[in-house]
Scaffold this active site. Structure first.
Site, mmCIF file in Angstrom:
data_model
loop_
_atom_site.group_PDB
_atom_site.id
_atom_site.type_symbol
_atom_site.label_atom_id
_atom_site.label_comp_id
_atom_site.label_asym_id
_atom_site.label_seq_id
_atom_site.Cartn_x
_atom_site.Cartn_y
_atom_site.Cartn_z
ATOM 1 C CB CYS A 14 -0.999 0.142 1.366
ATOM 2 S SG CYS A 14 -2.704 -0.968 1.200
ATOM 3 C CG ASP A 37 10.824 -9.263 -5.906
ATOM 4 O OD1 ASP A 37 9.637 -9.323 -6.040
ATOM 5 O OD2 ASP A 37 11.866 -8.929 -5.007
ATOM 6 C CG HIS A 53 -4.837 -4.306 2.620
ATOM 7 N ND1 HIS A 53 -3.375 -4.247 2.075
ATOM 8 C CD2 HIS A 53 -5.110 -5.362 2.678
ATOM 9 C CE1 HIS A 53 -3.206 -5.636 2.436
ATOM 10 N NE2 HIS A 53 -3.947 -6.037 3.131
ATOM 11 C CG ASN A 93 4.521 -17.200 -2.919
ATOM 12 O OD1 ASN A 93 4.984 -18.640 -3.798
ATOM 13 N ND2 ASN A 93 5.966 -16.617 -3.431
ATOM 14 C CG HIS A 104 -1.151 -5.130 -1.281
ATOM 15 N ND1 HIS A 104 -1.711 -3.990 -0.758
ATOM 16 C CD2 HIS A 104 -1.783 -5.624 -2.380
ATOM 17 C CE1 HIS A 104 -1.899 -3.194 -2.084
ATOM 18 N NE2 HIS A 104 -2.024 -4.022 -2.545
ATOM 19 C CG HIS A 106 3.016 -10.070 -4.207
ATOM 20 N ND1 HIS A 106 1.823 -10.118 -2.809
ATOM 21 C CD2 HIS A 106 3.371 -11.039 -3.579
ATOM 22 C CE1 HIS A 106 2.791 -11.233 -2.020
ATOM 23 N NE2 HIS A 106 4.008 -11.880 -3.198
HETATM 24 P P1 5GP Z 1 6.205 -12.505 -1.633
HETATM 25 O O1 5GP Z 1 7.432 -13.816 -1.228
HETATM 26 O O2 5GP Z 1 4.985 -12.082 -0.317
HETATM 27 O O3 5GP Z 1 5.433 -13.767 -2.935
HETATM 28 O O4 5GP Z 1 6.365 -12.073 -2.008
HETATM 29 C C1 5GP Z 1 7.002 -10.601 -1.950
HETATM 30 C C2 5GP Z 1 8.174 -9.812 -2.729
HETATM 31 O O5 5GP Z 1 8.215 -8.508 -2.155
HETATM 32 C C3 5GP Z 1 9.738 -10.303 -2.859
HETATM 33 O O6 5GP Z 1 9.405 -10.986 -3.922
HETATM 34 C C4 5GP Z 1 9.920 -9.362 -2.143
HETATM 35 O O7 5GP Z 1 11.798 -9.469 -2.756
HETATM 36 C C5 5GP Z 1 9.520 -7.691 -2.937
HETATM 37 N N1 5GP Z 1 9.544 -6.915 -2.015
HETATM 38 C C6 5GP Z 1 9.840 -6.806 -0.603
HETATM 39 N N2 5GP Z 1 9.822 -5.600 -0.146
HETATM 40 C C7 5GP Z 1 9.564 -5.293 -1.988
HETATM 41 C C8 5GP Z 1 10.049 -3.294 -1.335
HETATM 42 O O8 5GP Z 1 10.717 -2.517 -0.738
HETATM 43 N N3 5GP Z 1 10.496 -3.318 -3.113
HETATM 44 C C9 5GP Z 1 9.998 -3.741 -4.162
HETATM 45 N N4 5GP Z 1 10.385 -3.381 -5.313
HETATM 46 N N5 5GP Z 1 9.602 -5.584 -3.587
HETATM 47 C C10 5GP Z 1 10.119 -5.731 -2.400
HETATM 48 ZN ZN ZN Z 2 -1.994 -2.847 1.121
#
Ligand code: 5GP
Ligand code: ZN
Length: 120
Positions: A14, A37, A53, A93, A104, A106
């Site tokens: 968010c 990412d 959200h 995930n 959130h 994604h």
């Molecule tokens: P999840 O593990 O929840 O499926 O994916 C979260 C993703 O968010 C991860 O691949 C992580 O590298 C990415 N991520 C976490 N913090 C940030 C951030 O501050 N900026 C960006 N661009 N990506 C982020």
């Molecule tokens: Zn959010």
């Protein structure tokens, strides 16, 4: 299509959508936002998120299904624009066992290399 912009003040994505935390934007419209990412796991690694959200795929219902459908049209357009003609993967995930770190919704778009044969 719902444009309800429900925000969570403590949510990292968010904050990225609001511009409170900077990001490398790839695409945006009224309903969703896409950015690179921060810790890429492939040459192309993009996250696509709804502006509103929603915690995860576990919260997809009839009320937000059109939003999710729209996001998938955006995912296809981004993959085309990133020239991922040899193939790509879309991943979302959900929860601890899947390693979800940001609550959130994604969708990861991964491509630009031969991806792992295994998913689980
Ligand atoms: P999840 O593990 O929840 O499926 O994916 C979260 C993703 O968010 C991860 O691949 C992580 O590298 C990415 N991520 C976490 N913090 C940030 C951030 O501050 N900026 C960006 N661009 N990506 C982020
Ligand atoms: Zn959010």
């Amino acid at each position: 299509m719902s444009k309800d912009l429900n925000h969570d003040a403590d949510c990292l994505f968010c904050k990225i959508i609001n511009g409170e935390i900077p990001s490398n934007k790839v695409y945006e419209d009224d309903l969703c936002y896409a950015f690179r990412d921060i810790d890429p796991q492939a040459p192309t690694h993009i996250l696509v998120v709804p502006r509103t959200h929603v915690a995860s795929c576990a919260e997809i219902t009839g009320d937000n299904a059109a939003l999710v459908g729209h996001i998938f049209t955006v995912i296809a357009r981004i993959a085309a624009r990133e020239k991922l003609a040899d193939g790509w993967r879309v991943v979302s995930n959900v929860g601890a066992d899947a390693g979800q770190t940001v609550p959130h919704l994604h969708f990861h778009i991964l491509g630009g290399k031969r991806l792992s044969d295994r998913m689980g």
